[in-house]
Design a protein around this motif. Structure first.
Motif, PDB file in Angstrom:
ATOM      1  N   HIS A  12       0.829  -1.210   0.000  1.00 13.57           N
ATOM      2  CA  HIS A  12       0.000   0.000   0.000  1.00 13.57           C
ATOM      3  C   HIS A  12       0.860   1.255   0.000  1.00 13.57           C
ATOM      4  N   GLU A  18       4.255   6.391  -0.827  1.00 15.38           N
ATOM      5  CA  GLU A  18       4.698   6.695   0.531  1.00 15.38           C
ATOM      6  C   GLU A  18       5.927   5.881   0.937  1.00 15.38           C
ATOM      7  N   PHE A  55     -13.450   7.767 -12.504  1.00 17.12           N
ATOM      8  CA  PHE A  55     -13.913   9.103 -12.111  1.00 17.12           C
ATOM      9  C   PHE A  55     -13.209  10.236 -12.859  1.00 17.12           C
ATOM     10  N   VAL A  58     -15.208  13.117 -14.583  1.00 15.55           N
ATOM     11  CA  VAL A  58     -15.918  14.135 -13.808  1.00 15.55           C
ATOM     12  C   VAL A  58     -15.231  15.500 -13.944  1.00 15.55           C
TER      13      VAL A  58
ATOM     14  N   ARG B  17     -15.615  15.633  -8.127  1.00 12.60           N
ATOM     15  CA  ARG B  17     -15.132  14.263  -8.313  1.00 12.60           C
ATOM     16  C   ARG B  17     -15.110  13.516  -6.971  1.00 12.60           C
ATOM     17  N   ALA B  21     -17.381  10.209  -6.034  1.00 11.79           N
ATOM     18  CA  ALA B  21     -16.824   8.934  -5.574  1.00 11.79           C
ATOM     19  C   ALA B  21     -17.443   8.532  -4.236  1.00 11.79           C
ATOM     20  N   LEU B 108     -17.025   0.251  -4.956  1.00 17.83           N
ATOM     21  CA  LEU B 108     -16.612   1.344  -4.074  1.00 17.83           C
ATOM     22  C   LEU B 108     -17.765   1.784  -3.170  1.00 17.83           C
ATOM     23  N   ARG B 116     -14.031   4.213   2.361  1.00 24.69           N
ATOM     24  CA  ARG B 116     -14.197   4.766   1.021  1.00 24.69           C
ATOM     25  C   ARG B 116     -13.542   6.141   0.939  1.00 24.69           C
ATOM     26  N   VAL B 122      -6.721   9.314  -1.200  1.00 24.76           N
ATOM     27  CA  VAL B 122      -5.346   8.960  -1.536  1.00 24.76           C
ATOM     28  C   VAL B 122      -5.242   8.392  -2.958  1.00 24.76           C
ATOM     29  N   ALA B 123      -6.111   7.435  -3.277  1.00 24.13           N
ATOM     30  CA  ALA B 123      -5.966   6.719  -4.543  1.00 24.13           C
ATOM     31  C   ALA B 123      -6.465   7.512  -5.741  1.00 24.13           C
ATOM     32  N   ILE B 124      -7.518   8.293  -5.558  1.00 18.44           N
ATOM     33  CA  ILE B 124      -8.049   9.050  -6.691  1.00 18.44           C
ATOM     34  C   ILE B 124      -7.567  10.492  -6.651  1.00 18.44           C
ATOM     35  N   PHE B 127      -3.837  12.685  -2.584  1.00 20.55           N
ATOM     36  CA  PHE B 127      -3.283  13.320  -1.390  1.00 20.55           C
ATOM     37  C   PHE B 127      -2.302  12.363  -0.720  1.00 20.55           C
ATOM     38  N   SER B 128      -1.333  12.931  -0.007  1.00 18.98           N
ATOM     39  CA  SER B 128      -0.400  12.103   0.748  1.00 18.98           C
ATOM     40  C   SER B 128      -1.114  11.568   1.986  1.00 18.98           C
ATOM     41  N   TYR B 129      -0.524  10.564   2.611  1.00 15.28           N
ATOM     42  CA  TYR B 129      -1.110  10.024   3.837  1.00 15.28           C
ATOM     43  C   TYR B 129      -1.261  11.128   4.887  1.00 15.28           C
ATOM     44  N   MET B 144      -3.960   4.612   7.358  1.00 17.53           N
ATOM     45  CA  MET B 144      -3.327   3.497   6.643  1.00 17.53           C
ATOM     46  C   MET B 144      -4.171   2.233   6.693  1.00 17.53           C
ATOM     47  N   ILE B 147      -7.141   2.467   4.461  1.00 12.02           N
ATOM     48  CA  ILE B 147      -6.807   2.299   3.045  1.00 12.02           C
ATOM     49  C   ILE B 147      -6.578   0.827   2.722  1.00 12.02           C
ATOM     50  N   ALA B 148      -5.809   0.169   3.580  1.00 10.22           N
ATOM     51  CA  ALA B 148      -5.506  -1.238   3.331  1.00 10.22           C
ATOM     52  C   ALA B 148      -6.789  -2.084   3.357  1.00 10.22           C
ATOM     53  N   ARG B 151      -8.972  -1.328   0.292  1.00  9.87           N
ATOM     54  CA  ARG B 151      -8.502  -1.994  -0.930  1.00  9.87           C
ATOM     55  C   ARG B 151      -8.840  -3.468  -0.920  1.00  9.87           C
TER      56      ARG B 151
END
Lengths: 265, 172
Positions: A12, A18, A55, A58, B17, B21, B108, B116, B122-124, B127-129, B144, B147-148, B151
């Protein structure tokens, strides 16, 4: 370098940018040495791509004027009852529960919206597979008297139906039958060509959904080309090469619409 | 003031966006954006000079989203929803989606709102953690794990779907 051991957590971190620069080479080596982890990493990475892709459009959409109006201090146009999105959020929360529960119970695809188009296509496929295989009794009412057949099917389904003339594609009407469907009754019309290849035309009343597409098993066999529009759902099912099936389907669909007096928008 | 407004206007596509989501339905998502913008304008003074307008606005929107999800859940309003939530969620947004997109968007929507939101930020949104953790108001470790877990859930749902072994090509 470091003797640090990696774990799934690092997959991840790496995916999200990261993972420290100086650990990336060692991480890659770890992936190469652990095929399971590598496979997982590839899957997550593909999902990441699919998510972004889903997405991306959008950002290119035109911004609704009511949103810019808010920022510019103009009175925003009235919108539908306040905070409707609460309900969406609640629905999403509900789906989250039902979805995962369904998954854990292994009861299939409860987590996914049961799309009307899938259901129609699945019903049409099931009907096709059930009846074309029946050499002796594929139909209830023969197509020798098409007017009688179509009068009966129209009456039973409550739809204005005509049997498409598919002679141009080499298919002749064998007959039809009525079937149960979600919104009442469906009509199944069966056609055959000179080689004995059979296709079926499935029509039923359906709600307001609009969709069209192709649906079928990945590993071959009959597929359904379907349309949902104007309160009709229609699927043409056959085990033909995709090109030919699509061509026959378009022809049939056009005739069905014309027969029902619907001008396609 | 006008500079600030221009900065806010420039963020609207990204806000839309994120909202989409989170909520999927286009009108519902735009309602959330509108509520967020209204709140932002009232609180313009809280926007510290130098702070990224994006992070500020995303934070406002996220809080609005999560507060309401919780409120609705507490009040049990979900029970009042039409039974066919799938229809409510999916009809208007469907037009331009490919099949693959539809599947992942459905999946999703089926994971918990907290996960979500973390995954989407982060994924779309990229942004950083650290940024996402600040916006969501949770420790980095919590972010974290969301996110894990998010996913994993997403993948499990997609695998479940794939098991049906069908091809679906929805043309539009």
């Amino acid at each position: 370098m470091s003797a640090r051991t990696f774990t799934e957590r690092d997959i991840h971190l790496a995916l999200d940018g990261e993972l420290p620069e100086d650990e990336r080479a060692a991480f890659q080596a770890w992936l190469d040495a652990n095929p399971d982890m590598k496979a997982k990493s590839l899957r997550y990475s593909a999902d990441q791509f699919a998510l972004r892709n889903a997405f991306a459009g959008v950002l290119d959409e035109e911004v609704p004027s009511r949103l810019t109006a808010v920022v510019n201090g103009e009175a925003p146009p009235r919108r539908k009852p306040i905070l409707q999105w609460w309900r969406m959020a609640a629905a999403a929360a509900l789906l989250a529960t039902v979805g995962l529960g369904g998954f854990l119970l292994g009861t299939g695809n409860l987590g996914f919206a049961a799309h009307d188009d899938d259901r129609v296509a699945e019903d049409a496929l099931a009907a096709h597979v059930t009846y074309i295989a029946d050499a002796a009794h594929p139909v209830e009412v023969s197509g020798e008297n098409p007017d009688y057949l179509m009068g009966w099917l129209s009456k039973r389904t409550g739809l204005k139906l005509v049997a498409p003339d598919l002679a141009a594609s080499g298919f002749k009407l064998v007959g039809g039958r009525v079937l149960p469907a979600k919104h009442g009754t469906a009509a199944l019309m069966l056609y055959e060509d000179a080689q004995g290849e059979r296709i079926s035309v499935y029509v039923t009343a359906e709600g307001g959904a609009r969709s069209r597409g192709t649906y079928g098993p990945e590993d071959g066999g009959a597929r359904a080309v379907y349309w949902l529009d104007q309160g009709y759902a229609c699927a043409i099912v056959g085990d033909l090469p995709q090109e030919r099936l699509s061509a026959v389907a378009r022809d049939a669909y056009k005739q069905l619409l014309a027969g029902a007096g619907i001008v396609r928008s | 003031m006008d500079e600030k407004k221009a900065a806010i206007l420039a963020e609207i596509p990204r806000l839309r966006r994120y909202a989409r989501a989170l909520l999927r339905d286009r009108d519902a998502a735009d309602d959330l954006v509108q509520d967020s913008l209204e709140r932002a304008l009232v609180r313009m003074d809280n926007w510290r000079t130098g702070e990224s307008p994006r992070r500020w606005l995303f934070t406002i929107m996220h809080h609005l989203f999560i507060d309401q999800v919780r409120k609705v859940a507490r009040r049990g309003e979900a029970a009042l929803l039409p039974l066919d939530t799938s229809e409510a969620l999916s009809t208007p947004a469907m037009q331009a989606e490919s099949m693959a997109s539809r599947e992942i968007i459905d999946a999703l929507q089926a994971i918990s709102p907290d996960r979500r939101a973390a995954l989407v930020l982060v994924a779309i949104e990229g942004f950083s953690y650290a940024e996402a953790a600040t916006m969501l108001g949770v420790p980095a470790g919590t972010l974290m794990s969301r996110i894990a877990r998010g996913r994993e859930e997403l993948r499990a749902l997609l695998d479940d779907q794939t098991r049906r072994r069908t091809i679906r090509i929805v043309e539009k």
